[in-house]
Design an enzyme around this catalytic site. Structure first.
Site, PDB file in Angstrom:
ATOM      1  N   SER A   1       7.979  -1.420  14.912  1.00 64.50           N
ATOM      2  CA  SER A   1       8.024  -0.459  15.996  1.00 64.50           C
ATOM      3  C   SER A   1       9.380   0.223  15.957  1.00 64.50           C
ATOM      4  CB  SER A   1       7.778  -1.169  17.339  1.00 64.50           C
ATOM      5  OG  SER A   1       7.818  -0.252  18.416  1.00 64.50           O
TER       6      SER A   1
ATOM      7  N   THR B   1       0.830  -1.208   0.000  1.00 61.27           N
ATOM      8  CA  THR B   1       0.000   0.000   0.000  1.00 61.27           C
ATOM      9  C   THR B   1       0.862   1.254   0.000  1.00 61.27           C
ATOM     10  OG1 THR B   1      -0.211   0.415   2.405  1.00 61.27           O
ATOM     11  CG2 THR B   1      -1.639  -1.288   1.427  1.00 61.27           C
TER      12      THR B   1
ATOM     13  N   THR C   1      17.537   5.231   6.371  1.00 62.46           N
ATOM     14  CA  THR C   1      16.323   5.234   5.567  1.00 62.46           C
ATOM     15  C   THR C   1      15.753   6.645   5.513  1.00 62.46           C
ATOM     16  OG1 THR C   1      14.791   4.873   7.422  1.00 62.46           O
ATOM     17  CG2 THR C   1      15.805   2.915   6.427  1.00 62.46           C
TER      18      THR C   1
ATOM     19  N   TYR D   1       6.094  10.475  19.364  1.00 61.42           N
ATOM     20  CA  TYR D   1       6.543   9.276  18.662  1.00 61.42           C
ATOM     21  C   TYR D   1       6.623   8.116  19.644  1.00 61.42           C
ATOM     22  CZ  TYR D   1       9.435   6.064  15.973  1.00 61.42           C
ATOM     23  OH  TYR D   1       9.918   4.952  15.327  1.00 61.42           O
TER      24      TYR D   1
ATOM     25  N   LYS E   1       4.636   4.398  19.774  1.00 59.86           N
ATOM     26  CA  LYS E   1       5.361   3.123  19.745  1.00 59.86           C
ATOM     27  C   LYS E   1       5.173   2.334  21.040  1.00 59.86           C
ATOM     28  CE  LYS E   1       6.748   3.470  15.579  1.00 59.86           C
ATOM     29  NZ  LYS E   1       6.080   2.636  14.549  1.00 59.86           N
TER      30      LYS E   1
END
Length: 280
Positions: free
Chosen positions: A135, A33, A184, A149, A153
């Site tokens: 996670s 997705t 990333t 954040y 998590k």
């Protein structure tokens, strides 16, 4: 190994993209997705028989349910579901806007919860499967400037750990993946920063600004190796409840948990003092 079918949210970048590329290269099918199919046009063209791109905004609960129902109806068995869509939000609690708070909770926490709820009936009906929840080691430790954040998590980890116990009897395994810093787009592209207040400059709260700047050195984590370890985990039985990826993340987690346990153990007398006396 027989061909397997994976459903992965958020495959346009980061771990979602890396997982998808490795799985397609080894011959598996992937339903991935995205919010913009233009970002994965190359995968659509390269793997027309095994990659199926679907539009999904994980903050849309009705859309999650409709898509999951359609995927299982069209494709049949799905062996592994990866809840990966999410992002980082940095800033002190008072620096964050109401909208920023609502959106990250809807994406990282509520979206993942609703994905679990949508897929469990299908996995149960087919006799089993695996759910992987991305996670962070930030689901076990906490740093200043990351409060919301961490909230998402820590929240999804408690949810997933509970659900893992609920669905084990149906042959469904749940694994929580806790990566450390990795090279990333999560850190160097998609991270969102609040409207910062000068009062927090030169305090630990704004230390994250150095971390987000690649000029200060890149993260140690290799997303390719991390994705490989995630893929390998589905062959482990029973499913590992948690996987920490990255040596720094593991050491930080261990150090944090040791301090937490010591703090609890120091409260032994305090805790006992609130019980009814024996035989009362």
């Amino acid at each position: 190994m027989a061909q397997q079918t994976w459903f992965i949210t958020g495959v346009s970048s980061g771990f979602g993209r890396e997982l998808t590329e490795q799985l397609l290269q080894r011959g598996d099918k992937v339903v991935g997705t995205v919010r913009d199919t233009g970002k994965i046009k190359d995968l659509v063209e390269a793997y027309p028989q095994t990659f199926f791109a679907r539009i999904l905004d994980v903050t849309d609960v009705a859309a999650i349910r409709a898509l999951i129902d359609a995927v299982f109806a069209d494709i049949g068995r799905v062996d592994v579901v990866v809840s990966n869509a999410g992002y980082g939000l940095f800033g002190a609690a008072e620096e964050l806007s109401d909208s920023e708070i609502d959106t990250i909770i809807a994406t990282n926490l509520t979206g993942s919860i609703q994905l679990f709820r949508a897929v469990i009936p299908h996995l149960r009906a087919q006799g089993g499967g695996r759910i992987i929840q991305l996670s962070s080691y930030g689901g076990q430790v906490a740093f200043p400037g990351n409060s919301l954040y961490h909230a998402t998590k820590w929240g999804i980890e408690g949810f997933a750990e509970s659900v893992a116990q609920e669905v084990a009897a149906f042959g469904i395994g749940v694994t929580i993946v806790e990566p450390g810093g990795a090279r990333t787009e999560f850190r160097y592209g998609s991270a969102k920063v609040a409207n910062l207040m000068p009062i927090y400059d030169n305090t630990p709260t704004h230390a994250f600004l150095k971390m987000l700047d690649p000029g200060n050195g890149l993260a140690a984590g290799d997303p390719t190796r991390m994705a490989t370890r995630i893929i390998e985990s589905i062959e482990i039985e029973p499913a590992p409840l948690r996987m920490v990826l990255g040596s720094q993340a593991l050491q930080s987690t261990i150090d944090t948990l040791k301090k937490r346990i010591a703090g609890f153990e120091a409260q032994t007398e305090l805790a006992a003092s609130t019980d009814f006396p024996p035989n009362e």
